[in-house]
Design a protein around this motif. Structure first.
Motif, PDB file in Angstrom:
ATOM      1  N   CYS A 183      94.235 102.665 -38.232  1.00 39.70           N
ATOM      2  CA  CYS A 183      94.159 102.500 -39.878  1.00 39.70           C
ATOM      3  C   CYS A 183      92.642 102.770 -40.107  1.00 39.70           C
ATOM      4  N   VAL A 184      92.588 103.749 -41.003  1.00 41.65           N
ATOM      5  CA  VAL A 184      91.292 104.184 -41.148  1.00 41.65           C
ATOM      6  C   VAL A 184      91.022 104.406 -42.767  1.00 41.65           C
TER       7      VAL A 184
ATOM      8  N   LEU B 240     100.200 110.715 -32.914  1.00 42.03           N
ATOM      9  CA  LEU B 240      98.853 109.849 -33.650  1.00 42.03           C
ATOM     10  C   LEU B 240      99.381 109.747 -35.156  1.00 42.03           C
ATOM     11  N   VAL B 241      99.373 108.501 -35.465  1.00 45.13           N
ATOM     12  CA  VAL B 241      99.791 108.204 -36.772  1.00 45.13           C
ATOM     13  C   VAL B 241      98.517 107.528 -37.227  1.00 45.13           C
ATOM     14  N   LEU B 242      97.995 108.026 -38.430  1.00 46.12           N
ATOM     15  CA  LEU B 242      96.913 107.488 -39.396  1.00 46.12           C
ATOM     16  C   LEU B 242      97.322 106.974 -40.612  1.00 46.12           C
ATOM     17  N   ALA B 243      96.949 105.918 -40.843  1.00 41.86           N
ATOM     18  CA  ALA B 243      97.192 105.005 -42.111  1.00 41.86           C
ATOM     19  C   ALA B 243      95.992 104.726 -42.665  1.00 41.86           C
ATOM     20  N   VAL B 244      95.863 105.869 -43.835  1.00 36.09           N
ATOM     21  CA  VAL B 244      94.606 106.262 -44.466  1.00 36.09           C
ATOM     22  C   VAL B 244      94.488 105.337 -45.685  1.00 36.09           C
ATOM     23  N   GLY B 245      93.536 104.426 -45.719  1.00 36.26           N
ATOM     24  CA  GLY B 245      93.322 103.595 -46.968  1.00 36.26           C
ATOM     25  C   GLY B 245      92.463 104.041 -48.010  1.00 36.26           C
ATOM     26  N   PRO B 246      92.078 103.434 -49.070  1.00 38.68           N
ATOM     27  CA  PRO B 246      91.367 103.837 -50.215  1.00 38.68           C
ATOM     28  C   PRO B 246      89.971 104.063 -49.511  1.00 38.68           C
ATOM     29  N   SER B 247      89.231 105.084 -49.929  1.00 36.63           N
ATOM     30  CA  SER B 247      87.985 105.392 -49.286  1.00 36.63           C
ATOM     31  C   SER B 247      87.146 105.812 -50.390  1.00 36.63           C
ATOM     32  N   HIS B 248      85.653 105.915 -50.054  1.00 33.65           N
ATOM     33  CA  HIS B 248      84.612 106.209 -50.904  1.00 33.65           C
ATOM     34  C   HIS B 248      84.040 107.767 -50.453  1.00 33.65           C
ATOM     35  N   ASP B 249      84.697 108.190 -49.349  1.00 30.46           N
ATOM     36  CA  ASP B 249      84.316 109.412 -48.868  1.00 30.46           C
ATOM     37  C   ASP B 249      85.548 110.517 -48.747  1.00 30.46           C
ATOM     38  N   ALA B 250      85.418 111.309 -47.901  1.00 32.84           N
ATOM     39  CA  ALA B 250      86.434 112.396 -47.800  1.00 32.84           C
ATOM     40  C   ALA B 250      87.287 112.040 -46.568  1.00 32.84           C
ATOM     41  N   THR B 251      87.350 110.886 -46.308  1.00 32.52           N
ATOM     42  CA  THR B 251      88.507 110.567 -45.311  1.00 32.52           C
ATOM     43  C   THR B 251      89.693 111.223 -45.406  1.00 32.52           C
ATOM     44  N   ALA B 252      90.410 110.876 -46.538  1.00 27.70           N
ATOM     45  CA  ALA B 252      91.603 111.352 -46.621  1.00 27.70           C
ATOM     46  C   ALA B 252      92.005 112.785 -46.680  1.00 27.70           C
ATOM     47  N   GLN B 253      90.905 113.432 -47.052  1.00 29.99           N
ATOM     48  CA  GLN B 253      90.868 115.055 -46.979  1.00 29.99           C
ATOM     49  C   GLN B 253      90.623 115.536 -45.461  1.00 29.99           C
ATOM     50  N   VAL B 254      89.822 114.890 -44.595  1.00 30.14           N
ATOM     51  CA  VAL B 254      89.650 114.982 -43.340  1.00 30.14           C
ATOM     52  C   VAL B 254      90.976 114.909 -42.334  1.00 30.14           C
TER      53      VAL B 254
ATOM     54  N   VAL C 233     100.026 108.682 -42.913  1.00 29.37           N
ATOM     55  CA  VAL C 233     100.769 107.894 -43.933  1.00 29.37           C
ATOM     56  C   VAL C 233      99.569 107.304 -44.895  1.00 29.37           C
ATOM     57  N   ASP C 234     100.082 106.945 -46.266  1.00 28.26           N
ATOM     58  CA  ASP C 234      99.418 106.235 -46.940  1.00 28.26           C
ATOM     59  C   ASP C 234      99.071 104.745 -46.894  1.00 28.26           C
ATOM     60  N   ASN C 235      97.975 104.207 -47.024  1.00 30.49           N
ATOM     61  CA  ASN C 235      97.758 102.632 -46.936  1.00 30.49           C
ATOM     62  C   ASN C 235      97.044 102.377 -48.118  1.00 30.49           C
ATOM     63  N   PRO C 236      97.851 102.169 -49.374  1.00 32.21           N
ATOM     64  CA  PRO C 236      97.120 101.737 -50.522  1.00 32.21           C
ATOM     65  C   PRO C 236      96.410 100.509 -50.582  1.00 32.21           C
ATOM     66  N   THR C 237      96.989  99.528 -49.696  1.00 35.11           N
ATOM     67  CA  THR C 237      95.992  98.222 -49.733  1.00 35.11           C
ATOM     68  C   THR C 237      94.824  98.236 -49.148  1.00 35.11           C
TER      69      THR C 237
ATOM     70  N   LEU D 232     102.547  99.931 -41.064  1.00 33.90           N
ATOM     71  CA  LEU D 232     103.092 101.239 -41.878  1.00 33.90           C
ATOM     72  C   LEU D 232     102.922 102.235 -40.610  1.00 33.90           C
ATOM     73  N   ALA D 233     101.900 102.411 -39.722  1.00 40.99           N
ATOM     74  CA  ALA D 233     101.825 103.378 -38.495  1.00 40.99           C
ATOM     75  C   ALA D 233     103.089 103.163 -37.488  1.00 40.99           C
ATOM     76  N   THR D 234     103.107 102.008 -37.304  1.00 38.93           N
ATOM     77  CA  THR D 234     103.848 101.719 -36.299  1.00 38.93           C
ATOM     78  C   THR D 234     105.490 101.878 -36.850  1.00 38.93           C
ATOM     79  N   GLU D 235     106.105 101.720 -38.402  1.00 38.93           N
ATOM     80  CA  GLU D 235     107.186 102.143 -38.876  1.00 38.93           C
ATOM     81  C   GLU D 235     107.173 103.602 -38.826  1.00 38.93           C
ATOM     82  N   HIS D 236     106.236 104.202 -39.011  1.00 40.51           N
ATOM     83  CA  HIS D 236     106.400 105.842 -39.028  1.00 40.51           C
ATOM     84  C   HIS D 236     106.204 106.412 -37.622  1.00 40.51           C
ATOM     85  N   ALA D 237     106.132 105.712 -36.591  1.00 40.56           N
ATOM     86  CA  ALA D 237     106.056 106.336 -35.258  1.00 40.56           C
ATOM     87  C   ALA D 237     107.514 106.598 -34.962  1.00 40.56           C
TER      88      ALA D 237
END
Length: 364
Positions: A35-36, A61-75, A89-93, A102-107
């Motif tokens: 979760c990043v 590798l499953v990355l659950a990407v949360g709202p960020s103040h930098d370019a994490t989602a783009q990376v 996968v998107d992690n809006p919370t 969420l990452a486990t579910e998408h594995a």
């Protein structure tokens, strides 16, 4: 889970090459989950360390990407586009527990091992192989090893030393080391997926301490957790004193929430920082009151705890500085400030307790 050849001990070959483990059947699929958020500076390095593993079975590798103040989602998107083993996968919370679920579910459905990393970690090349082998050899439901903090700046190097010394954040084996054996919890951890799903996964109501709480439920369900000091994960500490304070403040708040829900989880390690904060506040009041009333004995009594704490911190930092490799002069000067920040931020967060604002700030 498919069986390992138990005659093949999980030994490490110098140089980081394949460990030489033999499989009696096809090795189990491994889903590395993370979760990043706000990890632009470290995410590429973390992902690269997963993708170069010497594991001979299926790995994704499953990355659950949360709202960020930098370019994490783009990376993350660029890394997924470059390698089909990476899924985003998107992690809006923004919540770690929700993101990990969420990452486990998408594995993939046939992935039998869940292996957690985060955006601040770097794995040695044989980590997945050794973790899966240790699961098999011990029969544990979860295994983990050492957090090995490594910094690249003066503050980071000081924080790394504080995090690996008992005076920093306690003497838990995954911080300071110890013998391999049963453990109360594991750092990050590699888990049998069936065991995690049987206890309901990570608790989505917890923003912090979700890993410890999952391990508690696994143990109460009869599962064995295993610590192996040979499983070392490089961790990148926070880069500023303010970031360290914020990290430990939030950790203290959520630890209080875990203890509020289950008082049996309280321990000296968790109660010492808030006790220190309350003691220092009481000492300040005594000193102020004694000074106003012209009572030197009261002033001296009030000053006793702060003085003892300062002496203790200086002595602990001197000991930590002298450990090999020795810290440089700049890091040694910064170290006491880092240790005090960890103690007081954690303790103050615990005393303050969880608030709706804290949850909102995490999701902001």
């Amino acid at each position: 889970m498919e069986k390992l050849d138990r005659a093949a001990a999980p030994v490490h070959r110098p140089g980081g090459g394949p460990s030489g483990l033999r499989w009696t059947e096809a090795p189990p699929g491994v889903a590395v989950v993370a979760c990043v958020r706000d990890e632009e500076a470290y995410l590429a390095e973390a992902v690269a360390s997963v993708l170069v593993q010497d594991y001979c079975g299926p790995l994704r590798l499953v990355l659950a990407v949360g709202p960020s103040h930098d370019a994490t989602a783009q990376v993350a998107a660029e890394l997924a586009a470059a390698d089909p083993r990476v899924v985003v996968v998107d992690n809006p919370t923004g919540s770690r527990s929700v993101g990990l679920n969420l990452a486990t579910e998408h594995a993939a459905g046939d992935d039998q091992v869940l292996l957690r990393v985060d955006g601040h970690t770097v794995l040695p090349t044989d980590y997945v192989t050794r973790a899966v082998a240790t699961l098999e050899h011990t029969g544990a439901v979860g295994v983990g090893g050492l957090m090995h903090p490594v910094g690249t700046s003066t503050l980071q190097r000081a924080a790394a030393r504080a995090m690996s010394h008992p005076a920093g954040i306690g003497a838990a084996s995954f911080h300071v080391g110890g013998e391999a054996g049963p453990s109360e919890t594991v750092y990050l951890g590699a888990f049998r997926r069936s065991a995690v799903e049987a206890v309901g996964g990570y608790d989505p109501s917890l923003v912090r301490a979700e890993d410890w709480e999952l391990c508690l439920r696994l143990r109460r369900a009869g599962g064995l957790l295993w610590f192996d000091p040979a499983l070392q994960v490089t961790y990148r500490p926070r880069r500023t004193l303010r970031a360290v304070a914020k990290q430990f403040w939030r950790t203290g708040m959520w630890r209080r929430e875990v203890i509020r829900r289950d008082p049996s989880t309280a321990s000296v390690r968790y109660l010492a920082p808030p006790a220190l904060v309350l003691g220092l506040v009481a000492s300040a009041l005594l000193v102020a009151g004694g000074a106003l009333a012209a009572l030197p004995a009261v002033v001296a009594l009030g000053a006793a705890l702060p003085a003892a704490y300062v002496v203790g911190v200086v002595a602990a930092c001197a000991h930590a500085t002298g450990r090999r490799p020795r810290l440089g002069l700049r890091e040694a000067v910064v170290l006491p400030a880092v240790v005090v920040t960890m103690h007081l931020a954690w303790g103050a967060g615990f005393v303050r307790g969880l608030t709706a604002r804290a949850v909102a700030d995490h999701r902001a």
